[in-house]
Scaffold this active site. Sequence first.
Site, PDB file in Angstrom:
ATOM      1  N   LYS A  22     -64.524  18.543 -30.725  1.00 31.26           N
ATOM      2  CA  LYS A  22     -64.812  19.936 -30.395  1.00 31.26           C
ATOM      3  C   LYS A  22     -65.914  20.498 -31.289  1.00 31.26           C
ATOM      4  O   LYS A  22     -66.872  21.127 -30.810  1.00 31.26           O
ATOM      5  CB  LYS A  22     -63.542  20.762 -30.517  1.00 31.26           C
ATOM      6  CG  LYS A  22     -63.674  22.198 -30.043  1.00 31.26           C
ATOM      7  CD  LYS A  22     -62.325  22.918 -30.110  1.00 31.26           C
ATOM      8  CE  LYS A  22     -61.320  22.292 -29.170  1.00 31.26           C
ATOM      9  NZ  LYS A  22     -60.021  23.002 -29.179  1.00 31.26           N
ATOM     10  N   ARG A  92     -59.056  26.836 -34.098  1.00 32.76           N
ATOM     11  CA  ARG A  92     -58.647  25.767 -33.176  1.00 32.76           C
ATOM     12  C   ARG A  92     -58.780  24.402 -33.862  1.00 32.76           C
ATOM     13  O   ARG A  92     -59.680  24.183 -34.663  1.00 32.76           O
ATOM     14  CB  ARG A  92     -59.522  25.754 -31.919  1.00 32.76           C
ATOM     15  CG  ARG A  92     -59.300  26.905 -30.959  1.00 32.76           C
ATOM     16  CD  ARG A  92     -60.123  26.678 -29.697  1.00 32.76           C
ATOM     17  NE  ARG A  92     -59.807  27.619 -28.633  1.00 32.76           N
ATOM     18  CZ  ARG A  92     -60.454  28.757 -28.425  1.00 32.76           C
ATOM     19  NH1 ARG A  92     -61.460  29.092 -29.221  1.00 32.76           N
ATOM     20  NH2 ARG A  92     -60.112  29.549 -27.434  1.00 32.76           N
ATOM     21  N   GLY A 101     -53.883  19.942 -25.547  1.00 33.34           N
ATOM     22  CA  GLY A 101     -52.576  20.574 -25.602  1.00 33.34           C
ATOM     23  C   GLY A 101     -51.651  20.064 -26.682  1.00 33.34           C
ATOM     24  O   GLY A 101     -50.512  20.521 -26.796  1.00 33.34           O
ATOM     25  N   MET A 103     -52.221  19.988 -30.112  1.00 39.24           N
ATOM     26  CA  MET A 103     -52.234  20.697 -31.393  1.00 39.24           C
ATOM     27  C   MET A 103     -52.422  22.184 -31.129  1.00 39.24           C
ATOM     28  O   MET A 103     -52.345  22.639 -30.007  1.00 39.24           O
ATOM     29  CB  MET A 103     -53.280  20.079 -32.309  1.00 39.24           C
ATOM     30  CG  MET A 103     -52.892  18.666 -32.735  1.00 39.24           C
ATOM     31  SD  MET A 103     -54.036  17.906 -33.872  1.00 39.24           S
ATOM     32  CE  MET A 103     -55.438  17.603 -32.811  1.00 39.24           C
ATOM     33  N   ARG A 336     -66.097  18.922 -23.285  1.00 33.60           N
ATOM     34  CA  ARG A 336     -65.648  17.568 -23.662  1.00 33.60           C
ATOM     35  C   ARG A 336     -65.636  16.722 -22.399  1.00 33.60           C
ATOM     36  O   ARG A 336     -65.597  17.247 -21.284  1.00 33.60           O
ATOM     37  CB  ARG A 336     -64.261  17.588 -24.292  1.00 33.60           C
ATOM     38  CG  ARG A 336     -63.173  18.171 -23.389  1.00 33.60           C
ATOM     39  CD  ARG A 336     -61.884  18.368 -24.145  1.00 33.60           C
ATOM     40  NE  ARG A 336     -60.902  19.085 -23.340  1.00 33.60           N
ATOM     41  CZ  ARG A 336     -59.798  19.640 -23.819  1.00 33.60           C
ATOM     42  NH1 ARG A 336     -59.535  19.588 -25.115  1.00 33.60           N
ATOM     43  NH2 ARG A 336     -58.951  20.266 -23.019  1.00 33.60           N
ATOM     44  N   HIS A 455     -38.289 -11.834 -21.189  1.00 30.70           N
ATOM     45  CA  HIS A 455     -38.350 -12.565 -19.915  1.00 30.70           C
ATOM     46  C   HIS A 455     -38.572 -11.597 -18.752  1.00 30.70           C
ATOM     47  O   HIS A 455     -39.434 -11.812 -17.891  1.00 30.70           O
ATOM     48  CB  HIS A 455     -37.054 -13.358 -19.703  1.00 30.70           C
ATOM     49  CG  HIS A 455     -36.998 -14.066 -18.387  1.00 30.70           C
ATOM     50  ND1 HIS A 455     -36.419 -13.507 -17.260  1.00 30.70           N
ATOM     51  CD2 HIS A 455     -37.473 -15.278 -17.992  1.00 30.70           C
ATOM     52  CE1 HIS A 455     -36.529 -14.353 -16.243  1.00 30.70           C
ATOM     53  NE2 HIS A 455     -37.157 -15.435 -16.665  1.00 30.70           N
ATOM     54  N   ARG A 561     -45.970 -21.898 -14.396  1.00 32.24           N
ATOM     55  CA  ARG A 561     -44.731 -22.181 -15.144  1.00 32.24           C
ATOM     56  C   ARG A 561     -43.766 -22.906 -14.218  1.00 32.24           C
ATOM     57  O   ARG A 561     -43.145 -22.286 -13.350  1.00 32.24           O
ATOM     58  CB  ARG A 561     -44.137 -20.868 -15.645  1.00 32.24           C
ATOM     59  CG  ARG A 561     -44.979 -20.183 -16.703  1.00 32.24           C
ATOM     60  CD  ARG A 561     -44.735 -18.694 -16.800  1.00 32.24           C
ATOM     61  NE  ARG A 561     -45.252 -18.018 -15.606  1.00 32.24           N
ATOM     62  CZ  ARG A 561     -45.602 -16.730 -15.566  1.00 32.24           C
ATOM     63  NH1 ARG A 561     -45.502 -15.992 -16.644  1.00 32.24           N
ATOM     64  NH2 ARG A 561     -46.054 -16.181 -14.451  1.00 32.24           N
ATOM     65  N   SER A 763     -54.890 -24.234 -24.459  1.00 26.79           N
ATOM     66  CA  SER A 763     -54.751 -22.799 -24.290  1.00 26.79           C
ATOM     67  C   SER A 763     -53.737 -22.293 -25.300  1.00 26.79           C
ATOM     68  O   SER A 763     -52.699 -22.920 -25.522  1.00 26.79           O
ATOM     69  CB  SER A 763     -54.294 -22.482 -22.863  1.00 26.79           C
ATOM     70  OG  SER A 763     -54.249 -21.097 -22.650  1.00 26.79           O
ATOM     71  N   GLY A 765     -50.775 -20.235 -26.456  1.00 29.76           N
ATOM     72  CA  GLY A 765     -49.615 -19.497 -25.953  1.00 29.76           C
ATOM     73  C   GLY A 765     -49.225 -18.452 -26.975  1.00 29.76           C
ATOM     74  O   GLY A 765     -48.475 -18.727 -27.913  1.00 29.76           O
ATOM     75  N   THR A 766     -49.740 -17.245 -26.809  1.00 25.79           N
ATOM     76  CA  THR A 766     -49.623 -16.246 -27.878  1.00 25.79           C
ATOM     77  C   THR A 766     -48.200 -15.734 -28.070  1.00 25.79           C
ATOM     78  O   THR A 766     -47.866 -15.262 -29.159  1.00 25.79           O
ATOM     79  CB  THR A 766     -50.572 -15.058 -27.602  1.00 25.79           C
ATOM     80  OG1 THR A 766     -50.325 -14.545 -26.295  1.00 25.79           O
ATOM     81  CG2 THR A 766     -52.025 -15.495 -27.714  1.00 25.79           C
ATOM     82  N   ASN A 767     -47.369 -15.778 -27.037  1.00 20.87           N
ATOM     83  CA  ASN A 767     -45.992 -15.307 -27.221  1.00 20.87           C
ATOM     84  C   ASN A 767     -45.244 -16.175 -28.233  1.00 20.87           C
ATOM     85  O   ASN A 767     -44.684 -15.685 -29.212  1.00 20.87           O
ATOM     86  CB  ASN A 767     -45.246 -15.295 -25.882  1.00 20.87           C
ATOM     87  CG  ASN A 767     -45.764 -14.224 -24.942  1.00 20.87           C
ATOM     88  OD1 ASN A 767     -46.410 -13.274 -25.376  1.00 20.87           O
ATOM     89  ND2 ASN A 767     -45.497 -14.375 -23.660  1.00 20.87           N
ATOM     90  N   ASP A 768     -45.218 -17.499 -27.988  1.00 18.19           N
ATOM     91  CA  ASP A 768     -44.531 -18.393 -28.924  1.00 18.19           C
ATOM     92  C   ASP A 768     -45.253 -18.468 -30.262  1.00 18.19           C
ATOM     93  O   ASP A 768     -44.617 -18.524 -31.319  1.00 18.19           O
ATOM     94  CB  ASP A 768     -44.408 -19.802 -28.325  1.00 18.19           C
ATOM     95  CG  ASP A 768     -43.097 -19.980 -27.568  1.00 18.19           C
ATOM     96  OD1 ASP A 768     -42.089 -19.382 -27.997  1.00 18.19           O
ATOM     97  OD2 ASP A 768     -43.080 -20.692 -26.558  1.00 18.19           O
ATOM     98  N   CYS A 830     -53.380 -17.935 -22.800  1.00 20.78           N
ATOM     99  CA  CYS A 830     -52.589 -17.720 -21.586  1.00 20.78           C
ATOM    100  C   CYS A 830     -51.330 -16.900 -21.819  1.00 20.78           C
ATOM    101  O   CYS A 830     -50.534 -16.716 -20.906  1.00 20.78           O
ATOM    102  CB  CYS A 830     -52.218 -19.058 -20.933  1.00 20.78           C
ATOM    103  SG  CYS A 830     -51.171 -20.105 -21.935  1.00 20.78           S
ATOM    104  N   TYR A 850     -61.912 -18.552 -21.628  1.00 19.67           N
ATOM    105  CA  TYR A 850     -61.233 -17.721 -20.634  1.00 19.67           C
ATOM    106  C   TYR A 850     -59.955 -17.129 -21.227  1.00 19.67           C
ATOM    107  O   TYR A 850     -59.441 -17.601 -22.240  1.00 19.67           O
ATOM    108  CB  TYR A 850     -60.876 -18.534 -19.378  1.00 19.67           C
ATOM    109  CG  TYR A 850     -59.820 -19.597 -19.604  1.00 19.67           C
ATOM    110  CD1 TYR A 850     -58.465 -19.303 -19.489  1.00 19.67           C
ATOM    111  CD2 TYR A 850     -60.176 -20.901 -19.955  1.00 19.67           C
ATOM    112  CE1 TYR A 850     -57.501 -20.270 -19.723  1.00 19.67           C
ATOM    113  CE2 TYR A 850     -59.218 -21.872 -20.188  1.00 19.67           C
ATOM    114  CZ  TYR A 850     -57.880 -21.548 -20.066  1.00 19.67           C
ATOM    115  OH  TYR A 850     -56.916 -22.502 -20.303  1.00 19.67           O
TER     116      TYR A 850
END
Length: 878
Positions: A22, A92, A101, A103, A336, A455, A561, A763, A765-768, A830, A850
């Site tokens: 602002k 303000r 809205g 603050m 804005r 899951h 899977r 690839s 496996g970011t979860n595990d 993946c 990828y």
Amino acid sequence: MTKLIYAFDEGKKGMKDLLGGKGANLAEMKRLGLPVPDGFTITTQACIDYLEQGGTLSEALMSELQDQLAAFSTRTNKAFSSNDNLLLVSVRSGAKISMPGMMDTILNLGLNDDNVEKLARKTNDERFAYDCYRRLLQMFGEVVYDVPMTAFDTYFNDYKKQHGYEIDADIPAEGLQEICERYKAIYEEKVDKPFPQEPIVQLTEAIEAVFKSWDNDRARVYRQLNDIPYDIGTAVNVQEMVFGNSGDRSGTGVAFTRNPGTGEAKLFGEYLLNAQGEDVVAGIRTPKDIATLHDQMPHVHQQFVEVSQSLEQHYKDMQDIEFTIENEQLYILQTRNGKRTANAAINIAVDLVREGVISKEDAIKQVEVKSIDQLLHPNFDEQALAQATVISKAGLPASPGAATGKIVFSAEDAKAQAEQGEKVILMRPETSPEDIEGMVASEAIVTTHGGMTSHAAVVARGMGKCCVTGCANLEINTQQRTVTFPQGVLSEGDIVSVDGANGDIYVGEVDTISAQRSEAFSQFMQWSEEIAQLSVRMNAETPQDIAAGYQFDATGIGLVRTEHMFFAPERLVEMRRFILAHNHDQRVAALNKISTYQTDDFEKILRQSEDRPTIIRLLDPPLHEFLPRSEEEKESVAIQLNVSTRELNQNIEQLHEVNPMLGHRGCRLAITYPELYEMQVEAIMNSVIRLKEQGIETNPEIMIPLVSTVEEFKTLKAMIIDKIERMAQENGHELNYAIGTMIETPRACLIAHEIAKEADFFSFGTNDLTQLTYGFSRDDAGKFINAYADQGIMEIDPFQTLDVDGIGQLIKLASEQAKAVNPNIKIGVCGELGGDMKSIAYFNTLPIDYVSCSPFRVPGAILATAQSAVESGRLSVK
């Protein structure tokens, strides 16, 4: 010495970090010569200092404030408490990132018992003066002293009703005087001290209140929902008051340079005559369309049209403009970049390119990645939501969309009722792979346990199905078939509506709005694909999901899977027969029957993919997941397999693992039971041969999961190649394939350069990888991750956004070393982080080819990698 306050004419739009959005825009509009009331901005650094110093305004700030007020008075020729030229100001907030809205604002600051009389004499309008005073008393009480607004509103509304006044403007001056006296008495009652009469005291307390509002509950929630950092603080804008409530030739309003709902290139907004501040949005009176201002004040309307066009051209985006008219003089109080729907965002971005205002690269940056979900899934009608009864707002928005249906508590019931034409919502404490058919049949899934990568969450996102997880305020009892919530109990068959975008659940049916996709969306996504650096694949294995992913322009399949293919009843019985077999021949007999089903599955998948790369992960979960759990189901399975319940229980006990996700799963299964992976490889290549004979070339990539040693990979790779070569000789075909692995253990990251010498691809496996590196169970982490976030122990949930400092460094090390020894190796991501915007920005900096994510996250991932390429300057040429 650090400068803590800037006059409007000292700033510019590039100073948002310091002046907030602002303040920077007010300075910029001042520089452009637009009609902006004068003022100054107290910097975000002053806010950070205040919060770090335990809520104290520094001496340096107070000294600078006195100097700025003196200069301000000189420029305006006005002063606090002046008899002839009274200065009143608004106060303000204004952070770097817009938080509409969230603050607090105070108007008419500087009025007191004496100054209100001066204002009345100066304007010759006593009613106007006391209207300003009662507004200040009300705003100041709520913002500075936390006096509930109802304490003022109840009296105000009762006064109007008692005296027969329909609208606020009907109240005469003497009535407003009486109201002001009552408001001051409310101060004494609620705060135990009178309303401050000194303007400088009002100002300093107001500044402190705005700083404090940066840390109020609604601001914290808004920041969490919109990923806004806590440590940027808010600026405070002190601005000369102009008065829209000074008669019928005055007014106030808000307008957008384009329609924020549709994107139509037409001025969109509302205004009220004889009004001030929040009156337009408060709903007390019905505002008028901005177009009617042409009839009320033609020259003001024309000036506003010119200003709005000028601002849009200057900022090169749709603007949200607040304005005030004082005695037919137009003033601009704020501009804005306007908030807009996803559909409008796409239309506006495309139109601005076509109009020559911005480039394709600029257009890419104007659309929020997460808003793309609104265009791919149905959403609830906002008006209908306002009337609906909420039973839970405690859930996690695991998969977007809006769905209504009857409650069911088991996958079997979900499937059975769906087959009879019913729309159902599957509600369970948690889900597991054996629930897959019920999940497919349901309109939405709701669980009380699990997080954003549980899951239920991962599978639902893959199917593009609405899902809410972690509803801790619900008790789902699958035995009694009830859902208990804080205000009551629901039973099986009751209708609920699930909002997967916000994590909310409602009683009864709520009207939905269909997903909106347009020609502009197609054009926008085409530009994103042209600019994107990483290619985007999908995680999918069902025909519907694969079709959706390719419709969204996925470049291939990054993860099939195969475990989900084993839970249909006719397959599950054979899988259980394999698990309970006593010797190799019995295992092979069971697998031969499964192989027929697997071949059909893979043929359908590869037929849809054709020559696009398709990674098929060989069986990954531990075997116990395929065995019965309840006593009733055990008895049925024992009869089905012609074994005793005692023998069945013995086998189940033998397969029991204390920590199965760290146990006998993934490649470890194939080392123990090589015939299992041989069956899957045979099914894959049989499907390749079938399609080849039909003239369809395919590109299967066989993934060995959970490898932690090079020898594991080499052993299984040799087995797979031997199997494929024997099949090729038997069938007389040259078979196209690749063999790779999923990197999902820390050790695999550390030896990735050795694995890369053997693998065609891998690839992450970011979860595990995340749960094994942190030692967090991804299904249970939801129980404490929120507490970590609230206490500032962790800024992000690492299962939702990549932990760059930890997991990110493992991925960086592994990918760089792998490419160094094998430049031709294909590397991907993946896990679900492959669809996360912030994670993709980091992956774009690495030698990764990828990312792969759920089909309905593909468009967002394409946009995220395009935005990352634009921001970094690494634009690809396609």
